[in-house]
Scaffold this active site. Structure first.
Site, PDB file in Angstrom:
ATOM      1  N   LEU A 136       0.856  -1.177   0.000  1.00 39.88           N
ATOM      2  CA  LEU A 136       0.000   0.000   0.000  1.00 39.88           C
ATOM      3  C   LEU A 136       0.896   1.232   0.000  1.00 39.88           C
ATOM      4  CD1 LEU A 136      -2.751  -0.800   2.701  1.00 39.88           C
ATOM      5  CD2 LEU A 136      -3.029  -0.842   0.212  1.00 39.88           C
ATOM      6  N   ASP A 137       0.485   2.280  -0.695  1.00 40.47           N
ATOM      7  CA  ASP A 137       1.244   3.520  -0.662  1.00 40.47           C
ATOM      8  C   ASP A 137       1.258   4.087   0.750  1.00 40.47           C
ATOM      9  OD1 ASP A 137       1.595   3.300  -3.385  1.00 40.47           O
ATOM     10  OD2 ASP A 137      -0.051   4.669  -3.887  1.00 40.47           O
ATOM     11  N   ARG A 138       2.240   4.924   1.026  1.00 44.44           N
ATOM     12  CA  ARG A 138       2.402   5.486   2.375  1.00 44.44           C
ATOM     13  C   ARG A 138       1.115   6.144   2.885  1.00 44.44           C
ATOM     14  NH1 ARG A 138       6.219  10.555   2.811  1.00 44.44           N
ATOM     15  NH2 ARG A 138       4.392  11.410   1.733  1.00 44.44           N
ATOM     16  N   THR A 140      -1.982   5.744   1.869  1.00 46.09           N
ATOM     17  CA  THR A 140      -3.193   4.939   1.761  1.00 46.09           C
ATOM     18  C   THR A 140      -3.341   4.116   3.031  1.00 46.09           C
ATOM     19  OG1 THR A 140      -2.955   4.780  -0.642  1.00 46.09           O
ATOM     20  CG2 THR A 140      -4.397   3.173   0.419  1.00 46.09           C
ATOM     21  N   ARG A 236      -4.880   5.362  -8.607  1.00 47.58           N
ATOM     22  CA  ARG A 236      -4.650   6.793  -8.807  1.00 47.58           C
ATOM     23  C   ARG A 236      -4.435   7.126 -10.286  1.00 47.58           C
ATOM     24  NH1 ARG A 236       0.253   7.481  -4.804  1.00 47.58           N
ATOM     25  NH2 ARG A 236       0.074   9.699  -5.344  1.00 47.58           N
TER      26      ARG A 236
END
Length: 296
Positions: A136-138, A140, A236
């Site tokens: 997961l992105d930072r 998110t 995104r």
């Protein structure tokens, strides 16, 4: 600023995937080269490359130096455990937490916290991604799948590859959808004009995102999203490609929605995965307070 290394790809390595070519020419482990490439910090002749990129002989690779002797420290990192069995953990990751060590950060990550709370994960090491099945992105928040044994990690990664793990998100996008449901089917790769970003590009890797409208207002729409593939920044990039950037996204978003939000409005709300005995487990995560406040 971290030191960088430069190596030239020998002619005999021409045509190899970037992760293999970098490991050989840079004299590092395959897992270290993979991590650098996943972090988007490796360039070939000045252009960022992905793991699967086939390199040409004579290309100049540049990347941050990595110290493979560094031992990760176990640290007290705040996160919730949403599910736990003998071989599987589901983490409910808070926003703002980097998932794994990479170029420039070897502490303060979720992995540092995992090996503190679950010491056996330290034995899996970087080769098995400390048990992480996906990322997961930072910024998110939400559910993240972790295996506690090499066998389960291999099993779940194969299930993910075969698209038998269902990952569901909710997002707030700027604008309104024409249809209540739909699929964005568009390949994703490095943005040729801005190589630190991803983009929909003709020669990218296949990527499919399914969505369903949950609610809409005059200038924003709440959507439920199911990933069929898992490319870097897929949600995104896909929604930005149809003119509906995620609210609060500083990279791919849009300023059209005049809504104050403390971060990107994206949450991994549900995971459904096989547990190895022919059955499945489903785990849900409540919407965090900061995102609920934006909806209110």
């Amino acid at each position: 600023m971290s030191e960088h290394a430069r190596v030239v790809v020998p002619e005999e390595l021409a045509g190899l995937r970037a992760d293999r070519a970098l490991a050989i020419s840079g004299e590092m482990s395959r897992s270290a080269s993979r991590r650098l490439l996943e972090d988007g910090v490796v360039t070939a002749d000045g252009i960022a490359v992905e793991r699967s990129t086939a390199l040409v002989g004579g290309a100049v690779l540049e990347y941050p130096l990595v110290d493979e002797t560094t031992t990760l420290l176990a640290e007290d990192i705040a996160f919730e455990v949403a599910f736990e069995s003998e071989s599987i953990i589901v983490i409910d990751k808070p926003a703002g937490l980097v998932v794994h060590p990479g170029a420039g950060h070897t502490s303060g990550t979720l992995v540092n916290g995992l090996i503190q709370r679950f010491p056996d994960l330290g034995a899996l090491g970087e080769e098995n991604r400390w048990g992480l099945v996906h990322r997961l992105d930072r910024d998110t928040s939400g559910l993240l799948l972790v295996a506690t044994t090499p066998e389960m990690h291999s099993f779940l990664q194969q299930e993910l590859k075969e698209r038998r793990i269902r990952r569901t998100y909710v997002a707030l996008v700027a604008g309104r959808l024409e249809a209540a449901t739909g699929t964005i089917d568009a390949p994703i790769g490095r943005d040729p004009s801005r190589p630190t970003r991803m983009a929909v590009v003709q020669d990218g890797r296949p990527a499919r995102t399914h969505y369903r409208r949950l609610a809409e207002w005059s200038d924003v729409t709440l959507v439920e999203i199911r990933l069929e593939t898992g490319r870097t920044h897929q949600i995104r990039v896909h929604f930005s490609s149809i003119g509906l950037g995620l609210v609060g996204d500083p990279v791919y978003g849009t300023s059209r929605a005049a809504i104050a939000t403390p971060r990107i409005w994206l949450h991994a709300i549900k995971l459904r995965f096989p547990i190895g005995d022919g059955t499945h487990q489903e785990v849900s995560s409540p919407l965090p307070g900061d995102l609920r406040a934006v909806l209110r």
